[in-house]
Motif scaffolding. Structure first.
Motif, PDB file in Angstrom:
ATOM      1  N   PRO A  63      56.634  38.089  40.525  1.00 49.93           N
ATOM      2  CA  PRO A  63      56.629  37.361  39.255  1.00 49.93           C
ATOM      3  C   PRO A  63      55.255  36.905  38.772  1.00 49.93           C
ATOM      4  O   PRO A  63      55.121  36.438  37.644  1.00 49.93           O
ATOM      5  CB  PRO A  63      57.512  36.152  39.557  1.00 49.93           C
ATOM      6  N   GLY A  64      54.231  36.998  39.610  1.00 54.22           N
ATOM      7  CA  GLY A  64      52.920  36.490  39.232  1.00 54.22           C
ATOM      8  C   GLY A  64      52.856  34.987  39.416  1.00 54.22           C
ATOM      9  O   GLY A  64      53.745  34.358  39.991  1.00 54.22           O
ATOM     10  N   CYS A  65      51.783  34.400  38.920  1.00 54.53           N
ATOM     11  CA  CYS A  65      51.580  32.951  39.043  1.00 54.53           C
ATOM     12  C   CYS A  65      52.724  32.223  38.355  1.00 54.53           C
ATOM     13  O   CYS A  65      53.003  32.463  37.180  1.00 54.53           O
ATOM     14  CB  CYS A  65      50.249  32.572  38.404  1.00 54.53           C
ATOM     15  N   PRO A  66      53.389  31.310  39.053  1.00 55.19           N
ATOM     16  CA  PRO A  66      54.500  30.591  38.441  1.00 55.19           C
ATOM     17  C   PRO A  66      54.058  29.560  37.392  1.00 55.19           C
ATOM     18  O   PRO A  66      54.892  29.009  36.686  1.00 55.19           O
ATOM     19  CB  PRO A  66      55.186  29.910  39.624  1.00 55.19           C
ATOM     20  N   SER A  72      47.576  38.776  39.146  1.00 58.42           N
ATOM     21  CA  SER A  72      46.678  39.130  40.237  1.00 58.42           C
ATOM     22  C   SER A  72      45.958  37.870  40.731  1.00 58.42           C
ATOM     23  O   SER A  72      46.254  36.766  40.290  1.00 58.42           O
ATOM     24  CB  SER A  72      45.676  40.190  39.766  1.00 58.42           C
ATOM     25  N   PHE A  73      44.994  38.047  41.630  1.00 61.49           N
ATOM     26  CA  PHE A  73      44.248  36.917  42.181  1.00 61.49           C
ATOM     27  C   PHE A  73      42.860  37.381  42.573  1.00 61.49           C
ATOM     28  O   PHE A  73      42.587  38.571  42.645  1.00 61.49           O
ATOM     29  CB  PHE A  73      44.981  36.320  43.387  1.00 61.49           C
ATOM     30  N   CYS A  84      44.566  32.471  41.068  1.00 53.98           N
ATOM     31  CA  CYS A  84      45.193  33.533  40.283  1.00 53.98           C
ATOM     32  C   CYS A  84      44.185  34.064  39.273  1.00 53.98           C
ATOM     33  O   CYS A  84      43.206  33.399  38.929  1.00 53.98           O
ATOM     34  CB  CYS A  84      46.463  33.042  39.594  1.00 53.98           C
ATOM     35  N   TRP A  85      44.417  35.290  38.793  1.00 55.02           N
ATOM     36  CA  TRP A  85      43.459  35.955  37.914  1.00 55.02           C
ATOM     37  C   TRP A  85      44.189  36.699  36.817  1.00 55.02           C
ATOM     38  O   TRP A  85      45.123  37.446  37.076  1.00 55.02           O
ATOM     39  CB  TRP A  85      42.595  36.899  38.741  1.00 55.02           C
ATOM     40  N   GLY A  87      42.808  38.971  34.735  1.00 51.75           N
ATOM     41  CA  GLY A  87      42.190  40.249  34.409  1.00 51.75           C
ATOM     42  C   GLY A  87      40.903  40.151  33.621  1.00 51.75           C
ATOM     43  O   GLY A  87      40.291  41.166  33.302  1.00 51.75           O
ATOM     44  N   SER A  88      40.447  38.948  33.303  1.00 53.91           N
ATOM     45  CA  SER A  88      39.205  38.788  32.535  1.00 53.91           C
ATOM     46  C   SER A  88      37.985  39.145  33.392  1.00 53.91           C
ATOM     47  O   SER A  88      38.069  39.221  34.610  1.00 53.91           O
ATOM     48  CB  SER A  88      39.093  37.349  32.006  1.00 53.91           C
ATOM     49  N   ASP A  89      36.830  39.356  32.728  1.00 51.92           N
ATOM     50  CA  ASP A  89      35.604  39.751  33.429  1.00 51.92           C
ATOM     51  C   ASP A  89      35.009  38.640  34.279  1.00 51.92           C
ATOM     52  O   ASP A  89      34.338  38.903  35.269  1.00 51.92           O
ATOM     53  CB  ASP A  89      34.537  40.217  32.435  1.00 51.92           C
ATOM     54  N   THR A  90      35.193  37.395  33.859  1.00 55.37           N
ATOM     55  CA  THR A  90      34.679  36.258  34.614  1.00 55.37           C
ATOM     56  C   THR A  90      35.835  35.344  34.977  1.00 55.37           C
ATOM     57  O   THR A  90      36.874  35.350  34.326  1.00 55.37           O
ATOM     58  CB  THR A  90      33.625  35.465  33.820  1.00 55.37           C
ATOM     59  N   ALA A  91      35.626  34.563  36.021  1.00 59.75           N
ATOM     60  CA  ALA A  91      36.686  33.669  36.481  1.00 59.75           C
ATOM     61  C   ALA A  91      36.085  32.398  37.062  1.00 59.75           C
ATOM     62  O   ALA A  91      34.940  32.379  37.494  1.00 59.75           O
ATOM     63  CB  ALA A  91      37.533  34.373  37.525  1.00 59.75           C
ATOM     64  N   THR A  92      36.890  31.348  37.061  1.00 58.53           N
ATOM     65  CA  THR A  92      36.490  30.067  37.640  1.00 58.53           C
ATOM     66  C   THR A  92      37.440  29.738  38.779  1.00 58.53           C
ATOM     67  O   THR A  92      38.660  29.740  38.604  1.00 58.53           O
ATOM     68  CB  THR A  92      36.548  28.949  36.585  1.00 58.53           C
ATOM     69  N   CYS A  93      36.887  29.460  39.944  1.00 52.82           N
ATOM     70  CA  CYS A  93      37.693  29.099  41.111  1.00 52.82           C
ATOM     71  C   CYS A  93      38.392  27.766  40.848  1.00 52.82           C
ATOM     72  O   CYS A  93      37.747  26.776  40.486  1.00 52.82           O
ATOM     73  CB  CYS A  93      36.810  29.002  42.350  1.00 52.82           C
ATOM     74  N   ALA A  94      39.703  27.737  41.036  1.00 53.58           N
ATOM     75  CA  ALA A  94      40.469  26.506  40.823  1.00 53.58           C
ATOM     76  C   ALA A  94      40.275  25.506  41.955  1.00 53.58           C
ATOM     77  O   ALA A  94      40.647  24.345  41.825  1.00 53.58           O
ATOM     78  CB  ALA A  94      41.957  26.842  40.679  1.00 53.58           C
TER      79      ALA A  94
END
Length: 115
Positions: A63-66, A72-73, A84-85, A87-94
């Motif tokens: 189901p992915g992130c609830p 994805s992750f 969780c991710w 699909g963007s080019d950049t991400a911020t760690c939660a």
């Protein structure tokens, strides 16, 4: 069959969730995700520092992130925890707030997200 729960945080709201994975040969199949209170996760020892090596495959019914629905992750290059991710080019760690560009890999070694 070997199965584990990986602790992940949502990139959008920083809330925790568990993701059940099961071993299939050299791969790990992501089968289920569920919201969980961080205090309960600690009590159930879902946050253990176990290491999981191999390729990750997502079950058709995963189901992915609830919290936000991301499918994805990623693993943070600074703290090593999982977010969780979308699909963007950049991400911020939660977990630690580290911002970085995403690099795709075929195999991953992850550690449980300790609280």
């Amino acid at each position: 069959m070997e199965a584990k729960v990986m602790m992940i945080k949502c990139q959008k709201n920083r809330k925790a969730f568990g993701s059940r994975i099961q071993k299939e040969g050299p791969n790990w199949r992501m089968t289920w995700a569920f919201k969980i209170d961080e205090r309960i996760a600690q009590k159930e020892k879902f946050s253990s520092e176990s290491t999981i090596k191999g390729s990750f495959i997502f079950d058709e019914e995963y189901p992915g992130c609830p919290h936000c629905g991301a499918q994805s992750f990623f693993t943070c290059g600074k703290c090593g925890k999982i977010t969780c991710w979308d699909g963007s080019d950049t991400a911020t760690c939660a977990w630690c707030g580290n911002k970085s560009k995403i690099q795709l890999v075929n195999e991953l070694e992850v550690k449980g997200g300790g609280f």
